[in-house]
Design a protein around this motif. Structure first.
Motif, PDB file in Angstrom:
ATOM      1  N   LYS A  50       0.844  -1.247   0.148  1.00 30.40           N
ATOM      2  CA  LYS A  50      -0.079   0.112   0.033  1.00 30.40           C
ATOM      3  C   LYS A  50       0.764   1.152   0.037  1.00 30.40           C
ATOM      4  CE  LYS A  50      -3.773   0.213  -0.076  1.00 30.40           C
ATOM      5  NZ  LYS A  50      -4.395   0.690  -1.354  1.00 30.40           N
ATOM      6  N   GLU A  51       1.991   1.329   0.723  1.00 34.64           N
ATOM      7  CA  GLU A  51       3.062   2.564   0.509  1.00 34.64           C
ATOM      8  C   GLU A  51       3.895   2.412  -0.541  1.00 34.64           C
ATOM      9  OE1 GLU A  51       5.126   1.476   4.171  1.00 34.64           O
ATOM     10  OE2 GLU A  51       3.796   2.355   5.767  1.00 34.64           O
ATOM     11  N   LYS A  52       4.310   1.570  -1.034  1.00 31.91           N
ATOM     12  CA  LYS A  52       5.342   1.618  -2.420  1.00 31.91           C
ATOM     13  C   LYS A  52       4.375   1.583  -3.869  1.00 31.91           C
ATOM     14  CE  LYS A  52       9.263  -0.230  -0.310  1.00 31.91           C
ATOM     15  NZ  LYS A  52      10.412  -1.259  -0.490  1.00 31.91           N
ATOM     16  N   VAL A  53       3.378   0.482  -3.701  1.00 30.19           N
ATOM     17  CA  VAL A  53       3.128   0.552  -5.300  1.00 30.19           C
ATOM     18  C   VAL A  53       1.994   1.641  -5.655  1.00 30.19           C
ATOM     19  CG1 VAL A  53       1.664  -1.075  -6.599  1.00 30.19           C
ATOM     20  CG2 VAL A  53       3.195  -2.237  -4.908  1.00 30.19           C
ATOM     21  N   LYS A  54       1.986   2.105  -6.833  1.00 27.02           N
ATOM     22  CA  LYS A  54       1.367   3.103  -7.433  1.00 27.02           C
ATOM     23  C   LYS A  54       0.919   2.713  -8.853  1.00 27.02           C
ATOM     24  CE  LYS A  54       5.573   5.613  -7.949  1.00 27.02           C
ATOM     25  NZ  LYS A  54       6.188   6.189  -6.755  1.00 27.02           N
TER      26      LYS A  54
END
Length: 198
Positions: A50-54
């Protein structure tokens, strides 16, 4: 109904796609019985993703960078663009090793019942990508269901007049399947998409 944290966990798991109440309960009790370190790794993996993937700024595929590895790959054919509904469709096509072009992920399909129209999809961005004259063929690879067909029809109407070759993935009988078990629509499409034997 269970108490407190257990019921909260079951409720949250039940909100995931494809997990009904019984499956949610089974997963919740697996989590309770599992090793604490294993579950901590699971929780960390969820937090990290949730923090790293975009989403890729070009094709809207999942990526940890601003541009995904497929868009960065100079060996791919820039004249071919495959339009898919979701990032998981990109991975399914990549596993075949049959396509060496680029992708455009719509972010879903047209579904009026769920309140998803063309404006909620990445169709404007698709039109923008097609304006530079690099792409000569757009392959529409939406799912062969009602929503996927509606999306494919909409794209055909939008793109049909801009002079780019539009193709649709063939659909029909699965390899290893039996004719007697094929539904009418699948069998009909297999006849429509038949090829010459050489």
């Amino acid at each position: 109904m269970y108490e407190g944290a257990v019921q909260d966990l079951i409720d949250e798991l039940g909100r995931l796609p494809g997990i009904g109440p019984k499956s949610a309960q089974r997963v919740a009790f697996h989590i309770l019985e599992a090793d604490g370190e294993d579950m901590k790794r699971l929780a960390d993996a969820i937090t990290t993703v949730k923090e790293k993937v975009k989403f890729c700024a070009i094709c809207f595929n999942v990526s940890e960078e601003n541009t995904c590895r497929i868009c960065q790959d100079s060996r791919r054919d820039p004249s071919l663009l495959c339009v898919v509904e979701e990032s998981k469709d990109v991975m399914a096509i990549e596993r075949t090793r049959s396509f060496r072009g680029h992708y455009h992920v719509l972010g879903g399909s047209i579904n009026p019942i769920a309140g998803v129209g063309p404006d909620q999809l990445h169709i404007r961005e698709l039109l923008s990508r097609l304006s530079d004259d690099t792409i000569t063929e757009v392959i529409v690879a939406t799912d062969p269901n009602l929503e996927g067909e509606a999306t494919a029809t909409y794209l055909y109407r939008m793109l049909g007049s801009i002079g780019i070759k539009l193709t649709r993935l063939a659909s029909g009988l699965p390899v290893g399947g039996d004719l007697e078990y094929a539904d009418d629509v699948t069998l009909g499409r297999a006849f429509e998409g038949r090829t010459v034997m050489s």
